[in-house]
Design an enzyme around this catalytic site. Structure first.
Site, mmCIF file in Angstrom:
data_model
loop_
_atom_site.group_PDB
_atom_site.id
_atom_site.type_symbol
_atom_site.label_atom_id
_atom_site.label_comp_id
_atom_site.label_asym_id
_atom_site.label_seq_id
_atom_site.Cartn_x
_atom_site.Cartn_y
_atom_site.Cartn_z
ATOM 1 N N HIS A 121 44.561 27.422 104.648
ATOM 2 C CA HIS A 121 44.421 28.868 104.486
ATOM 3 C C HIS A 121 45.826 29.478 104.540
ATOM 4 O O HIS A 121 46.726 28.940 105.174
ATOM 5 C CB HIS A 121 43.550 29.402 105.629
ATOM 6 C CG HIS A 121 43.136 30.830 105.500
ATOM 7 N ND1 HIS A 121 43.974 31.876 105.809
ATOM 8 C CD2 HIS A 121 41.950 31.386 105.123
ATOM 9 C CE1 HIS A 121 43.330 33.017 105.623
ATOM 10 N NE2 HIS A 121 42.105 32.761 105.209
ATOM 11 N N ASP A 198 44.315 24.791 112.935
ATOM 12 C CA ASP A 198 43.549 25.976 112.563
ATOM 13 C C ASP A 198 42.076 25.602 112.687
ATOM 14 O O ASP A 198 41.528 24.886 111.855
ATOM 15 C CB ASP A 198 43.900 26.383 111.133
ATOM 16 C CG ASP A 198 42.993 27.483 110.585
ATOM 17 O OD1 ASP A 198 42.082 27.935 111.293
ATOM 18 O OD2 ASP A 198 43.211 27.885 109.422
ATOM 19 N N GLN A 201 37.279 27.421 110.971
ATOM 20 C CA GLN A 201 36.065 26.997 110.272
ATOM 21 C C GLN A 201 35.344 25.858 110.978
ATOM 22 O O GLN A 201 34.279 25.427 110.525
ATOM 23 C CB GLN A 201 36.410 26.576 108.841
ATOM 24 C CG GLN A 201 36.970 27.686 107.979
ATOM 25 C CD GLN A 201 35.958 28.779 107.699
ATOM 26 O OE1 GLN A 201 34.745 28.573 107.794
ATOM 27 N NE2 GLN A 201 36.439 29.960 107.352
ATOM 28 N N LYS A 224 33.831 34.555 113.357
ATOM 29 C CA LYS A 224 33.178 33.501 112.577
ATOM 30 C C LYS A 224 32.169 32.715 113.412
ATOM 31 O O LYS A 224 31.458 31.856 112.877
ATOM 32 C CB LYS A 224 34.229 32.559 111.990
ATOM 33 C CG LYS A 224 35.166 33.222 110.988
ATOM 34 C CD LYS A 224 36.157 32.227 110.410
ATOM 35 C CE LYS A 224 37.260 32.912 109.618
ATOM 36 N NZ LYS A 224 36.780 33.562 108.382
ATOM 37 N N CYS A 361 41.932 32.944 100.040
ATOM 38 C CA CYS A 361 43.188 32.852 100.789
ATOM 39 C C CYS A 361 43.700 31.409 100.819
ATOM 40 O O CYS A 361 44.168 30.912 101.852
ATOM 41 C CB CYS A 361 43.035 33.382 102.213
ATOM 42 S SG CYS A 361 42.748 35.156 102.284
#
Length: 406
Positions: A121, A198, A201, A224, A361
């Site tokens: 991302h 990261d 997700q 999220k 993104c």
């Protein structure tokens, strides 16, 4: 899992859009919020609204207890060693920037290497570009396989004795690729570097144990994972956080302030300058309670079943390209031949089906895929196979609407 009972906890899903029952397939962008989270936010503002830490009155004490209680919930949810390792931020982007600015800019030098992947991302690319420009370090990328994964041999080849930081996503927001973070961490540490993950997700969809993964920093967002917007977390190993400089300065994060010099509070508060994100943290704590009550193992198993069903149904459609590996997290990214993904999303929206369209993104990944944009359907604990059936029907109608060139 009782999907009907779970859906009843999400009032926003009980509506029609353009005359059709809403099918929400955009949870990778932001998840919907259950009643316990909505009620926790309302309760804070109705009964306990106050600033934290500094007040000695009753409302201040209640708010502080809830705020720091949420930090303790995060600690247990990700299995951090202590609450000192849990920093509240505005989200994943702020968390990664904190590492890039507060750690990397102080310890990188010319000739050092930062290693990334092309599936990142933008939030896990741009901060490192800026860190490299500031320090003279160079960026390198781990090459990907044709299916959107990478091999551990490629990781070993990319990392050298000049590598100081490796930053990668746990789960790709476009491909659904689940990266082998634990194995990568071992390679990274063998070479004396640190691993920044990261986790935006990943953490809504599977159990994440930061000690088992042995990552050095792990960033994620509350919105999220059924929590409010504007709240996120940076996990970091204590000895690394102690070396990391704050990136925001002002009240709340200070210990002593003089006319010419100041000192900072201890962890975790030295990174939380100003009035913190009190309501957001409380809402995140409520979201963690909700997810744990459902069960992260149950959520992961349910999503696996739904995404496998979606893959099988979509693969039956002519003129549809699906991107990413067979084994993936809960999303499917696709394009209809000859149809721009924005047009696909518009037709689906006309039937009450919400998907995401664009570059997500992830422009370097779009270039790697040789496309300008894609459509993405992402699933969560409140989605069912019937939602997939609606998606398939909507795609068939989109194909027909644009001439059914197949």
């Amino acid at each position: 899992m009782d999907i009907r009972a779970i859906r009843e906890q999400f009032p926003i899903l009980d509506q029609e859009v353009n005359g059709f029952p809403l099918v929400y397939l955009d949870s990778a962008a932001t998840s919907q919020k259950p009643l316990p989270v909505i009620e926790a936010l309302s309760n804070y503002y109705r009964e306990n609204n106050s600033n934290v830490h500094r007040g000695v009155h009753t409302l201040g004490t209640r708010a502080t207890d809830q705020y720091e209680g949420a930090r303790d919930k995060v600690k247990h949810f990700i299995n951090a060693s202590s609450t000192e390792e849990v920093i509240f931020t505005r989200g994943t982007t702020t968390a990664i920037n904190t590492v890039a600015y507060g750690y990397a800019r102080h310890f990188l030098k010319e000739g050092d290497e930062i290693v990334l992947t092309e599936m990142e991302h933008h939030s896990n690319i741009i901060p490192w570009q800026q860190a490299a420009k500031h320090t003279g370090a160079t960026l390198k990328y781990i090459p990907m396989e044709e299916d959107g994964t990478f091999s551990l041999d490629s990781v070993r080849s990319a990392i050298t004795n000049k590598t100081k930081i490796v930053a990668m996503t746990h789960v790709s927001n476009v491909l659904g690729t689940i990266n082998p973070i634990k194995e990568v961490a071992s390679i990274v540490h063998e070479n004396g570097a640190i691993l920044v993950v990261d986790g935006a997700q990943a953490i809504p969809h599977m159990k994440v144990d930061v000690q088992e993964l042995d990552c050095d920093f792990y960033a994620f967002s509350g919105h999220k994972m059924c929590g409010p917007t504007g709240i996120g977390v940076l996990y970091g190993k204590k000895h690394l956080l102690e070396k990391t400089e704050p990136v925001e300065f002002g009240g709340e994060m200070i210990d002593f302030v003089g006319l010419y010099e100041s000192t900072w509070k201890e962890l975790p508060w030295k990174f939380e300058g100003g009035t913190p994100i009190i309501a957001g943290a409380i809402g995140l704590g409520a979201a963690i309670d909700f997810l744990e009550e459902v069960g992260m193992d149950q959520i992961e198993a349910h999503e696996k079943e739904v995404v496998q069903y979606a893959q099988s149904k979509l693969q039956e459609l002519e003129g549809l390209t699906i991107y990413g590996p067979e084994q993936r997290s809960g999303l499917v990214t696709f394009n209809i031949e000859g149809v721009h993904p924005h047009d696909t999303a518009t037709v689906l929206d006309a039937e009450g089906i919400a998907v995401r369209a664009g570059h997500h993104c992830a422009q370097p990944l779009m270039k790697w895929l040789n496309v300008t944009a894609t459509a993405r359907a992402s699933f969560y604990l409140y989605n069912s196979k019937s939602d997939v059936d609606r998606l398939v029907e909507g795609i068939e109608r989109a194909k027909g609407y644009f001439g059914d060139v197949f």
